[in-house]
Design a protein around this motif. Structure first.
Motif, PDB file in Angstrom:
ATOM      1  N   GLU A   1      -8.614  10.773  -3.039  1.00  0.00           N
ATOM      2  CA  GLU A   1      -7.958  11.740  -2.157  1.00  0.00           C
ATOM      3  C   GLU A   1      -7.008  12.643  -2.932  1.00  0.00           C
TER       4      GLU A   1
ATOM      5  N   ASP B   1     -18.673  -0.769  -0.792  1.00  0.00           N
ATOM      6  CA  ASP B   1     -17.350  -0.250  -0.419  1.00  0.00           C
ATOM      7  C   ASP B   1     -16.375  -0.258  -1.583  1.00  0.00           C
TER       8      ASP B   1
ATOM      9  N   MET C   1       0.829  -1.216   0.000  1.00  0.00           N
ATOM     10  CA  MET C   1       0.000   0.000   0.000  1.00  0.00           C
ATOM     11  C   MET C   1       0.856   1.256   0.000  1.00  0.00           C
TER      12      MET C   1
ATOM     13  N   LEU D   1     -10.007   5.020  -2.559  1.00  0.00           N
ATOM     14  CA  LEU D   1      -9.752   6.085  -1.594  1.00  0.00           C
ATOM     15  C   LEU D   1      -8.498   6.870  -1.967  1.00  0.00           C
ATOM     16  N   GLY D   2      -7.410   6.159  -2.278  1.00  0.00           N
ATOM     17  CA  GLY D   2      -6.155   6.830  -2.609  1.00  0.00           C
ATOM     18  C   GLY D   2      -6.263   7.697  -3.845  1.00  0.00           C
TER      19      GLY D   2
ATOM     20  N   TYR E   1     -10.431  -2.648  -5.248  1.00  0.00           N
ATOM     21  CA  TYR E   1     -10.041  -2.540  -3.848  1.00  0.00           C
ATOM     22  C   TYR E   1     -10.433  -1.166  -3.296  1.00  0.00           C
ATOM     23  N   ASP E   2     -11.082  -1.142  -2.149  1.00  0.00           N
ATOM     24  CA  ASP E   2     -11.591   0.120  -1.619  1.00  0.00           C
ATOM     25  C   ASP E   2     -10.482   1.126  -1.322  1.00  0.00           C
ATOM     26  N   ARG E   3      -9.298   0.631  -0.901  1.00  0.00           N
ATOM     27  CA  ARG E   3      -8.198   1.563  -0.606  1.00  0.00           C
ATOM     28  C   ARG E   3      -7.646   2.195  -1.878  1.00  0.00           C
ATOM     29  N   THR E   4      -7.741   1.488  -2.990  1.00  0.00           N
ATOM     30  CA  THR E   4      -7.344   2.072  -4.270  1.00  0.00           C
ATOM     31  C   THR E   4      -8.242   3.251  -4.609  1.00  0.00           C
TER      32      THR E   4
ATOM     33  N   ASP F   1       1.849   1.630  -3.538  1.00  0.00           N
ATOM     34  CA  ASP F   1       0.744   2.228  -4.294  1.00  0.00           C
ATOM     35  C   ASP F   1       0.699   3.739  -4.080  1.00  0.00           C
TER      36      ASP F   1
END
Length: 380
Positions: free
Chosen positions: A117, A342, A84, A113-114, A108-111, A87
């Protein structure tokens, strides 16, 4: 219910928790003893290397091992604090407010988000059972979209568990060359294949050391343990060097103790057997999950993955399912899942992700039985 001796009302005992939520292996399939030995070996064999700051490129012996694994020179590799972090560095390098980026739908939810942002203009492309819909990608490009990068999880995708076919890998590469965008091959699950034949990485298909369109990311979280927090990037030296500067300005150097431990572990004699044990356990769990879903939730559609940690479940759209209500009902029954919403910018109300990596095979069926009750209760 009232206790006959005390006269006090007794609350029912809550059911034991069963979590299908987090993509992490259960402790019983982590080689804890082997990791202890590797940590001791790291301090004994290279005390200066693991106790010093080091440099932003990562622990040098591990960096060399990764380069050899992928058949590239060492200056193509940067070792990071988990994939991460890798990434994040790549997104910082390529994504600005308004930058067009292609991702899978769902992803992927963090993708998501990143990218959001950083102000990225995210274009989600339909994910099919054999990977991202390349026809849809091509149509976007032909219509004038010029993305800086396309983010793809090619093997056992999170959240769906799908794998990108060889034909689609080759077509994506051809489009990346034709329209000059970066393919970000985010591949943390590649070595956790328990059935089927492995496919070549797009990095390899693009020439490995000669690749100019692919940056590859991977992680030891899925093959060693998540707590070790070691990942890496492989890409063109100019890109890697720019990210090295970012890493230097962020933390001077990543965690040398963790990276030294990983190096000792993956080059030692316990790692191959430990990885096979993980794959065998995951294969058993997904087999039970497959059977249980067919038994308790026959209306659900899903594809049994050939590896990785995740399985995506869809319920009939015309039945009015509300995944938020399903999550609440499941939680009340001691089961945790992640809602499909999500992993999308919109939609996903009839879907959810099940992670089978952290649940032992003996509780999977009970978890799915409770989940089926939750689905019924949410509709009622």
């Amino acid at each position: 219910m009232t206790d006959s001796d005390t006269g006090q009302t007794q609350r029912p005992t809550p059911p034991a928790a069963i979590s299908f939520a987090r993509g992490a292996p259960s402790t019983d399939i982590v080689d804890v003893d082997g990791l202890k030995q590797a940590a001791v070996a790291a301090f004994e064999n290279d005390p200066a290397g693991v106790t010093g700051y080091g440099t932003a490129i990562g622990y040098v012996p591990l960096r060399r091992w990764i380069a050899e694994k992928h058949g590239v020179p060492e200056d193509h590799v940067l070792v990071t604090n988990g994939s991460m972090q890798a990434d994040a560095f790549l997104f910082d390098e390529y994504v600005r407010p308004g930058t067009a980026v292609i991702t899978e739908r769902p992803t992927y939810d963090r993708t998501l988000l990143g990218l959001r942002e950083r102000g990225g203009e995210v274009h989600l492309v339909t994910l099919q059972e054999d990977g991202i819909d390349v026809d849809e990608v091509e149509a976007l490009l032909a219509g004038g979209l010029r993305p800086a990068l396309a983010h793809v999880i090619p093997n056992f995708q999170n959240p769906a568990g799908y794998t990108l076919s060889l034909a689609k890998r080759e077509r994506l590469l051809a489009l990346a060359h034709e329209y000059d965008f970066l393919l970000f091959e985010d591949d943390p699950y590649v070595d956790v294949r328990f059935t089927g034949e492995p496919l070549p990485r797009m990095l390899e298909l693009d020439g490995g050391a000669d690749s100019r369109q692919v940056v590859y990311a991977c992680s030891f979280s899925k093959t060693v343990c998540p707590g070790i927090r070691v990942g890496y990037l492989v890409g063109p030296p100019a890109v890697i060097d720019r990210i090295r500067v970012r890493a230097t300005n962020t933390y001077i150097a990543p965690n040398m103790v963790a990276q030294g431990t990983v190096y000792q572990y993956v080059t030692g004699d316990r790692f191959p057997a430990a990885l096979e044990r993980v794959k065998t356990a995951l294969a058993e769990r997904v087999g039970v999950l497959d059977e249980s879903l067919r038994r308790h939730l026959p209306q659900a559609t899903f594809r049994r993955p050939e590896g990785g940690y995740f399985l995506w479940v869809s319920l009939p759209e015309d039945e009015g399912h509300d995944v938020a209500a399903i999550v609440r009902e499941a939680t009340a029954r001691g089961v945790t899942i992640v809602p499909g919403t999500d992993f999308l910018l919109e939609g996903g109300h009839n879907a959810f992700r099940l992670a089978y990596s952290g649940v032992t095979a003996d509780v999977v069926d009970e978890g799915v039985r409770r989940l089926a009750e939750a689905v019924a209760a949410a509709r009622g």
